[in-house]
Design an enzyme around this catalytic site. Structure first.
Site: not given
Length: 301
Positions: A130-131, A134, A199
């Site tokens: 997930h990071e 980003h 998100e």
């Protein structure tokens, strides 16, 4: 597109910053605020990752847990065909993580020691994916710019209470109080709008990076439950950075409200479950936390 959105955000927050300055010191205050905002833009662009990491007391990932986290991040980044970011640890019992940096070539990811101690290796991989999403989306620059300006605007607006600033023509104490309340709110609205939309996208791309949407779904459920009852002192001292974490580190509501920094976790989990048709509805929580260093090597290694 990422740089264009960042430029628009900088312009909007600079305008708010100048408005507060004008309320405090008239045209001279507005000019001073403009100069300060310009300096902040440059500092944020070139030193964004170091700023946020220092605010959260992050340190380079070392030791057994650090080495295992480095291995997972390296495997995921290489599998996604992107540069491997720097990896940091935050000494906090609250499980959480964030990414920062102005570009994929100048990025960092940070995870709390609580994340490594309380989640399985698969769940940690989902969080790190997930990071990395980003970073790949270049969200990290706009996230850091927002955090920096939101904190600065709130601080500047607070000065209005003490200095009783007036505009030329006399806005008086009523105008000063209004600006002191509305300026941080304006910055927060921009911050929250960006946070909530990014998100969902990072969840979607992150699920693809790790290849297992349910790993991330399970991690989100576990982190939210634990973060609600475990403090994160560094985040509490710097609430302007809360939107950067995968789950809100502050003890606030979880529903999709106007002032919520994060989307509803249940909505995020449901979206991830839809990405894995035919899979088990959710990963069950183990009876005891499993430290990441004892977990078997997965397909991301």
């Amino acid at each position: 597109m990422g740089y264009f959105r960042t430029a628009l955000l900088m312009a909007a927050l600079t305008a708010v910053f100048m408005g507060v300055g004008a309320m405090i010191g008239g045209s001279a205050g507005a000019m001073i605020a403009l100069v300060v905002a310009a300096a902040m833009n440059l500092i944020t662009w070139w030193n964004s990752d170091a700023m946020v990491l220092r605010m959260n007391n992050a340190r380079p990932a070392t030791g057994p847990d650090g080495a295992e986290l480095q291995r997972i991040v390296t495997g995921l980044a290489r599998g996604a065909g992107m540069p491997v970011p720097k990896v940091y640890l935050i000494d906090s019992d609250q499980p959480n993580a964030f990414a920062t940096g102005r570009s994929p070539e100048n990025a960092a990811v940070a995870a709390t020691t609580g994340l490594l101690a309380r989640l399985s290796a698969e769940e940690v991989a989902g969080v790190m994916a997930h990071e990395l999403a980003h970073i790949q989306n270049r969200d990290t620059l706009i996230m850091t710019v927002t955090a920096t300006f939101a904190g600065a605007i709130s601080m500047l607006a607070n000065f209005a209470f003490f200095f009783g600033g007036r505009r030329e023509g006399g806005a008086g104490i009523v105008g000063t109080l209004a600006m002191a309340l509305l300026a941080p709110m304006a910055a927060a609205l921009i911050q929250m709008a960006i946070s909530r939309s990014r998100e969902y996208e990072a969840d979607r791309i992150g699920a693809g990076i790790c290849g297992h949407p349910l790993w991330l779904a399970s991690a989100l459920t576990r982190i939210e439950a634990l973060a609600a009852r475990i403090d994160n002192p560094a985040a509490e001292r710097n609430p302007a950075t809360a939107h950067m974490f995968i789950i809100n580190p502050l003890h606030g509501g979880a529903r999709d409200k106007l002032f919520s920094t994060h989307p509803n976790t249940a909505n995020r989990v449901a979206a991830l479950q839809r990405m894995a048709p035919g899979a088990a509805p959710a990963m069950t929580r183990p009876a005891t936390p499993r430290p990441i260093r004892r977990a078997p090597r997965g397909p991301w290694g």
